[in-house]
Scaffold this motif. Structure first.
Motif, PDB file in Angstrom:
ATOM      1  N   ARG A   7       0.932  -1.137  -0.109  1.00 53.65           N
ATOM      2  CA  ARG A   7       0.061  -0.047  -0.033  1.00 53.65           C
ATOM      3  C   ARG A   7       0.901   1.406   0.060  1.00 53.65           C
ATOM      4  NH1 ARG A   7      -3.790  -2.808   4.174  1.00 53.65           N
ATOM      5  NH2 ARG A   7      -5.498  -3.521   2.814  1.00 53.65           N
ATOM      6  N   GLU A   8       0.277   2.361  -0.405  1.00 53.53           N
ATOM      7  CA  GLU A   8       0.797   3.606  -0.237  1.00 53.53           C
ATOM      8  C   GLU A   8       1.829   3.713   1.220  1.00 53.53           C
ATOM      9  OE1 GLU A   8      -0.770   7.471  -1.058  1.00 53.53           O
ATOM     10  OE2 GLU A   8      -1.690   6.581  -2.840  1.00 53.53           O
ATOM     11  N   GLY A   9       3.108   4.220   0.851  1.00 50.69           N
ATOM     12  CA  GLY A   9       3.797   4.541   2.304  1.00 50.69           C
ATOM     13  C   GLY A   9       4.572   3.234   2.737  1.00 50.69           C
ATOM     14  N   VAL A  23       5.338   5.376  -3.075  1.00 47.22           N
ATOM     15  CA  VAL A  23       4.977   6.588  -2.811  1.00 47.22           C
ATOM     16  C   VAL A  23       3.486   7.048  -3.243  1.00 47.22           C
ATOM     17  CG1 VAL A  23       5.593   8.945  -3.358  1.00 47.22           C
ATOM     18  CG2 VAL A  23       7.364   7.366  -3.367  1.00 47.22           C
ATOM     19  N   ARG A  24       2.897   6.683  -4.144  1.00 49.75           N
ATOM     20  CA  ARG A  24       1.553   7.128  -4.446  1.00 49.75           C
ATOM     21  C   ARG A  24       0.766   6.012  -5.540  1.00 49.75           C
ATOM     22  NH1 ARG A  24       1.194  13.071  -6.276  1.00 49.75           N
ATOM     23  NH2 ARG A  24       2.375  12.181  -7.913  1.00 49.75           N
ATOM     24  N   VAL A  25      -0.347   5.709  -5.168  1.00 51.76           N
ATOM     25  CA  VAL A  25      -1.137   4.989  -6.153  1.00 51.76           C
ATOM     26  C   VAL A  25      -2.137   5.902  -6.685  1.00 51.76           C
ATOM     27  CG1 VAL A  25      -2.591   3.039  -6.539  1.00 51.76           C
ATOM     28  CG2 VAL A  25      -0.596   2.756  -4.711  1.00 51.76           C
ATOM     29  N   ALA A  26      -2.618   6.167  -7.918  1.00 50.70           N
ATOM     30  CA  ALA A  26      -3.619   6.920  -8.457  1.00 50.70           C
ATOM     31  C   ALA A  26      -4.142   6.221  -9.729  1.00 50.70           C
ATOM     32  CB  ALA A  26      -3.302   8.399  -8.862  1.00 50.70           C
ATOM     33  N   ARG A  31       3.390   5.104  -8.224  1.00 52.62           N
ATOM     34  CA  ARG A  31       4.614   6.079  -8.102  1.00 52.62           C
ATOM     35  C   ARG A  31       5.508   5.365  -7.170  1.00 52.62           C
ATOM     36  NH1 ARG A  31       5.120  11.750 -10.188  1.00 52.62           N
ATOM     37  NH2 ARG A  31       7.054  12.106  -9.445  1.00 52.62           N
TER      38      ARG A  31
END
Length: 76
Positions: A7-9, A23-26, A31
């Protein structure tokens, strides 16, 4: 191939010196941050050199080039 869900982070450690962080999921994009020593070459898959012509000069992958300089260059 090892497949992991993160997961993110969250991070993945590779050996003692490489850390991969989500870093980021969009939407359909993820990322990823990669922390690695300067002597470890990190390339996106599409930049990795594949089979070359037999007579072509070998490629040298230079770790940590200055901004704007190509990471692939023909050997001298």
């Amino acid at each position: 191939m090892l497949v992991l869900s993160r997961r993110e982070g969250e991070c993945i450690r590779v050996g003692d010196s490489v850390v991969i962080t989500i870093v980021r999921v969009a939407g359909d994009k993820v990322r990823v941050g990669i922390e690695a020593p300067a002597n470890v070459v990190v390339l996106r898959g599409e930049l990795q050199p594949y089979e070359r012509e037999e007579n072509a000069a070998p490629l040298v992958i230079a770790p940590r080039n200055p901004p704007g300089e190509s990471i692939l260059r023909a050997a001298s």
